[in-house]
Write a protein that holds these residues in place. Structure first.
Motif, short mmCIF file in Angstrom:
data_model
loop_
_atom_site.label_atom_id
_atom_site.label_comp_id
_atom_site.label_asym_id
_atom_site.label_seq_id
_atom_site.Cartn_x
_atom_site.Cartn_y
_atom_site.Cartn_z
N ALA A 30 55.06 66.59 -105.27
CA ALA A 30 56.25 66.07 -104.60
C ALA A 30 55.93 65.62 -103.17
O ALA A 30 56.58 64.70 -102.65
N LYS A 31 54.92 66.22 -102.57
CA LYS A 31 54.52 65.84 -101.21
C LYS A 31 53.51 64.69 -101.20
O LYS A 31 53.44 63.94 -100.24
N LEU A 32 52.71 64.59 -102.25
CA LEU A 32 51.64 63.58 -102.30
C LEU A 32 52.10 62.24 -102.88
O LEU A 32 51.60 61.18 -102.47
N ARG A 33 53.01 62.28 -103.82
CA ARG A 33 53.39 61.07 -104.55
C ARG A 33 54.00 60.02 -103.62
O ARG A 33 54.51 60.34 -102.55
N ASN A 34 53.90 58.80 -104.04
CA ASN A 34 54.46 57.66 -103.29
C ASN A 34 53.86 57.52 -101.89
O ASN A 34 54.54 57.08 -100.97
N GLN A 35 52.62 57.92 -101.75
CA GLN A 35 51.87 57.72 -100.50
C GLN A 35 52.60 58.30 -99.28
O GLN A 35 52.63 57.70 -98.20
N GLN A 36 53.15 59.50 -99.43
CA GLN A 36 53.93 60.11 -98.35
C GLN A 36 53.08 60.66 -97.21
O GLN A 36 53.57 60.81 -96.10
N ILE A 37 51.82 60.98 -97.48
CA ILE A 37 50.96 61.53 -96.44
C ILE A 37 49.98 60.45 -96.00
O ILE A 37 49.09 60.06 -96.76
N GLU A 38 50.16 59.98 -94.79
CA GLU A 38 49.27 58.97 -94.19
C GLU A 38 49.08 57.74 -95.09
O GLU A 38 48.01 57.13 -95.10
N SER A 39 50.08 57.40 -95.87
CA SER A 39 50.02 56.23 -96.77
C SER A 39 48.82 56.28 -97.71
O SER A 39 48.28 55.25 -98.11
N CYS A 40 48.39 57.48 -98.06
CA CYS A 40 47.23 57.66 -98.94
C CYS A 40 47.70 57.82 -100.38
O CYS A 40 48.54 58.67 -100.68
N ASP A 49 34.07 62.31 -114.88
CA ASP A 49 33.21 62.72 -115.97
C ASP A 49 34.05 63.59 -116.92
O ASP A 49 35.13 63.17 -117.33
N ARG A 50 33.61 64.79 -117.23
CA ARG A 50 34.34 65.65 -118.18
C ARG A 50 35.34 66.58 -117.50
O ARG A 50 36.01 67.37 -118.15
N PHE A 51 35.45 66.49 -116.19
CA PHE A 51 36.32 67.38 -115.42
C PHE A 51 37.60 66.65 -115.00
O PHE A 51 37.56 65.48 -114.62
N VAL A 52 38.70 67.37 -115.02
CA VAL A 52 39.98 66.82 -114.56
C VAL A 52 40.37 67.55 -113.28
O VAL A 52 40.45 68.78 -113.27
N VAL A 53 40.57 66.78 -112.22
CA VAL A 53 41.00 67.37 -110.94
C VAL A 53 42.52 67.23 -110.83
O VAL A 53 43.11 66.32 -111.41
N ASP A 54 43.14 68.13 -110.09
CA ASP A 54 44.59 68.13 -109.98
C ASP A 54 45.11 66.85 -109.35
O ASP A 54 46.02 66.20 -109.88
N PHE A 55 44.55 66.47 -108.20
CA PHE A 55 44.98 65.27 -107.48
C PHE A 55 43.74 64.57 -106.92
O PHE A 55 42.80 65.23 -106.51
N TYR A 56 43.79 63.22 -106.90
CA TYR A 56 42.60 62.48 -106.48
C TYR A 56 43.00 61.21 -105.72
O TYR A 56 43.86 60.45 -106.15
N SER A 57 42.32 60.99 -104.60
CA SER A 57 42.45 59.74 -103.85
C SER A 57 41.15 58.96 -104.03
O SER A 57 40.10 59.39 -103.54
N ALA A 58 41.24 57.83 -104.73
CA ALA A 58 40.05 57.00 -104.93
C ALA A 58 39.57 56.40 -103.62
O ALA A 58 38.37 56.27 -103.40
N GLU A 59 40.50 56.07 -102.74
CA GLU A 59 40.16 55.49 -101.44
C GLU A 59 39.18 56.39 -100.67
O GLU A 59 38.19 55.92 -100.11
N LEU A 60 39.46 57.69 -100.68
CA LEU A 60 38.66 58.64 -99.90
C LEU A 60 37.71 59.47 -100.75
O LEU A 60 36.94 60.26 -100.20
N ARG A 61 37.79 59.29 -102.06
CA ARG A 61 37.01 60.12 -102.99
C ARG A 61 37.27 61.60 -102.68
O ARG A 61 36.37 62.41 -102.58
N LEU A 62 38.55 61.91 -102.54
CA LEU A 62 39.01 63.24 -102.19
C LEU A 62 39.80 63.83 -103.35
O LEU A 62 40.77 63.22 -103.81
N ALA A 63 39.39 65.01 -103.79
CA ALA A 63 40.11 65.74 -104.83
C ALA A 63 40.79 66.94 -104.19
O ALA A 63 40.22 67.61 -103.33
#
Length: 126
Positions: A30-40, A49-63
């Motif tokens: 609810a806090k991350l969706r719609n680019q609410q934090i720093e337009s990220c 690969d075979r792992f699923v991360v909870d949340f991911y920013s492709a721009e920053l390669r941040l999980a």
């Protein structure tokens, strides 16, 4: 070359996880969706690969990972360390929070995410 991100073979797993998000992950989403934090832009239940991360920013390669009770069962901390080492070897940065942190002080969690986003943008070329 093998596709590393959001492989078709992991699609069903991603969909199942999205449809059954724990309450703690819903709070963070609810806090991350719609680019609410720093337009990220973040995606939820993203596979690398075979792992699923909870949340991911492709721009920053941040999980962002939310560690619930299951992460403290026998053998799981070792699995998490190996998983994190693999993800980091592929250039992904990992930011972890516990359920307790999310429930007790979501504002601090959001502030930490904001701080990391700003820090990564300073060193990551556009």
């Amino acid at each position: 070359m093998t596709k590393l991100y959001n492989q078709t073979s992991e699609k069903q797993k991603r969909q199942t996880l999205r449809n059954n998000m724990p309450p703690c992950e819903k709070i963070v989403w609810a806090k991350l969706r719609n680019q609410q934090i720093e337009s990220c832009k973040f995606r939820r239940q993203y596979s690398i690969d075979r792992f699923v991360v909870d949340f991911y920013s492709a721009e920053l390669r941040l999980a962002i990972e939310i560690d619930g009770d299951s992460h403290y069962q026998d053998g799981v901390p070792e699995y998490d360390r190996d998983r994190q080492a693999f993800l980091e070897s592929k250039g992904t940065r990992i930011l972890r929070f516990t359920n307790q942190e999310v429930y007790q002080d979501i504002d601090s969690v959001v502030d930490k995410i904001r701080e990391v986003i700003c820090s990564l943008r300073e060193v990551t070329p556009p």
